[in-house]
Design an enzyme around this catalytic site. Sequence first.
Site, short mmCIF file in Angstrom:
data_model
loop_
_atom_site.label_atom_id
_atom_site.label_comp_id
_atom_site.label_asym_id
_atom_site.label_seq_id
_atom_site.Cartn_x
_atom_site.Cartn_y
_atom_site.Cartn_z
N GLU A 171 0.83 -1.20 0.00
CA GLU A 171 0.00 0.00 0.00
C GLU A 171 0.87 1.26 0.00
O GLU A 171 1.79 1.39 0.81
CB GLU A 171 -0.91 0.00 1.23
CG GLU A 171 -1.85 -1.21 1.27
CD GLU A 171 -2.40 -1.45 2.66
OE1 GLU A 171 -2.46 -0.48 3.44
OE2 GLU A 171 -2.75 -2.59 2.97
N GLU A 184 -4.07 -7.29 2.78
CA GLU A 184 -2.78 -7.92 3.07
C GLU A 184 -2.75 -9.38 2.62
O GLU A 184 -1.72 -9.86 2.14
CB GLU A 184 -2.46 -7.81 4.56
CG GLU A 184 -2.05 -6.42 5.02
CD GLU A 184 -3.22 -5.45 5.15
OE1 GLU A 184 -4.39 -5.91 5.11
OE2 GLU A 184 -2.96 -4.24 5.30
N PHE A 227 2.51 -1.65 8.68
CA PHE A 227 2.72 -1.89 10.10
C PHE A 227 2.73 -3.41 10.31
O PHE A 227 1.96 -4.13 9.66
CB PHE A 227 1.62 -1.26 10.95
CG PHE A 227 1.60 0.24 10.90
CD1 PHE A 227 2.31 0.99 11.81
CD2 PHE A 227 0.85 0.90 9.94
CE1 PHE A 227 2.29 2.38 11.76
CE2 PHE A 227 0.83 2.28 9.87
CZ PHE A 227 1.56 3.03 10.79
N ASP A 233 1.48 -5.02 12.62
CA ASP A 233 0.15 -5.43 13.06
C ASP A 233 -0.71 -5.90 11.88
O ASP A 233 -1.50 -6.84 12.00
CB ASP A 233 -0.57 -4.27 13.75
CG ASP A 233 0.32 -3.51 14.70
OD1 ASP A 233 0.08 -3.56 15.91
OD2 ASP A 233 1.26 -2.85 14.21
N HIS A 287 -1.37 -0.29 16.21
CA HIS A 287 -0.28 0.09 15.32
C HIS A 287 1.07 0.09 16.05
O HIS A 287 2.02 0.73 15.59
CB HIS A 287 -0.51 1.50 14.74
CG HIS A 287 -1.76 1.64 13.93
ND1 HIS A 287 -3.00 1.72 14.50
CD2 HIS A 287 -1.95 1.70 12.59
CE1 HIS A 287 -3.93 1.85 13.55
NE2 HIS A 287 -3.31 1.82 12.39
#
Length: 345
Positions: free
Chosen positions: A31, A61, A84, A86, A130
């Site tokens: 992204e 993802e 990130f 996460d 995050h």
Amino acid sequence: MTGTTMTVVEAARSTLQTEMRRNADIWVLGEDVRHGGVFGQYRGLVDEFGPERIVDTPIAEAAMVGAAVGAALMGTRPVVETRFSDFALSAVDEIVNQAAKIRYMFGGQGKAPLVVRMPSGLRRGSAAQHSQSLEAWFAHVPGLVVTAPATPTDATGLLLTALRGEDPVMHLEAKELWNFSGDVPEEVVPIPFGIGKVVRSGTDLTIVSWGVALHEAIRAAQELEDRCGVSAEIIDLRTLWPWDEQLVLWSVARTRRLVVVHESVRDVGLGAEIAATVAEKLHETLRSPVRRVASPRIPVGYSPPLEDVYRVQAHKIIQTVASMVAIDPASSPQVPGRLAPTDRY
């Protein structure tokens, strides 16, 4: 060998750019990568390599990692940007059940040489979704390599090894180190996986750390020496799986005390694996129990005071070390029969 001062983000970007020039099979997807990435990791690369090799993806993802696995099987070398760490959890099946197992399940006939870049850990005000450090999740999975550079030089060397390797690499990059500066050699040398580094020599105890927590350990060690005369040896693991068991055991056999320091949650963390290994193999040598300094098992708070409760800081390391040295202040003699690792680079 002359060097250049760079930040971690500049060093990693330069290494990726150089390797993309050398190897046309390397490409990036994720992204906002065409716009440079959230932290500037890809700034300017689309101008040189075009949208065919710097590929923006939807917010999906699982799709981007799944595409990367397929592309790696077909002979290319994808670099997946998760923004990130996460968010990589949305692609756990693709990472854990596909990329990690392909080489084993097909007897080496297929392989998935991809790099998943995961900006990891705290960044002021990023809050619970995050800010996580998830290295223990990925280190637990057979088939995955997990790296965690703490300096610009290691950011280049580990990324270079990942880009040239044959395994899926979870490349954790501490968000709070993006702007950390240091000298990077003009000729970047690959750093072998599983090779840690003694960044500070000492005799009274060993501190094992990685990523952003390493720098807190260095600050703590300096203060311990200045205030108390305590000499702490510090090892930067650099690679979390495989981790440098030989180097850690060699150091602890001399110092006879161990503290493992990491930003991720203490419970069931990678520090527990290191502590257990040392306790099993050096239990008769240790002068005090192995200790861990890590984050509590709570979500990361948004407000700075709550975040600081979670954050691993030098004063927490100092408190832990002080209690260990007070248990047994005797000096640490050499332990015979264990050879120091030679220069293994």
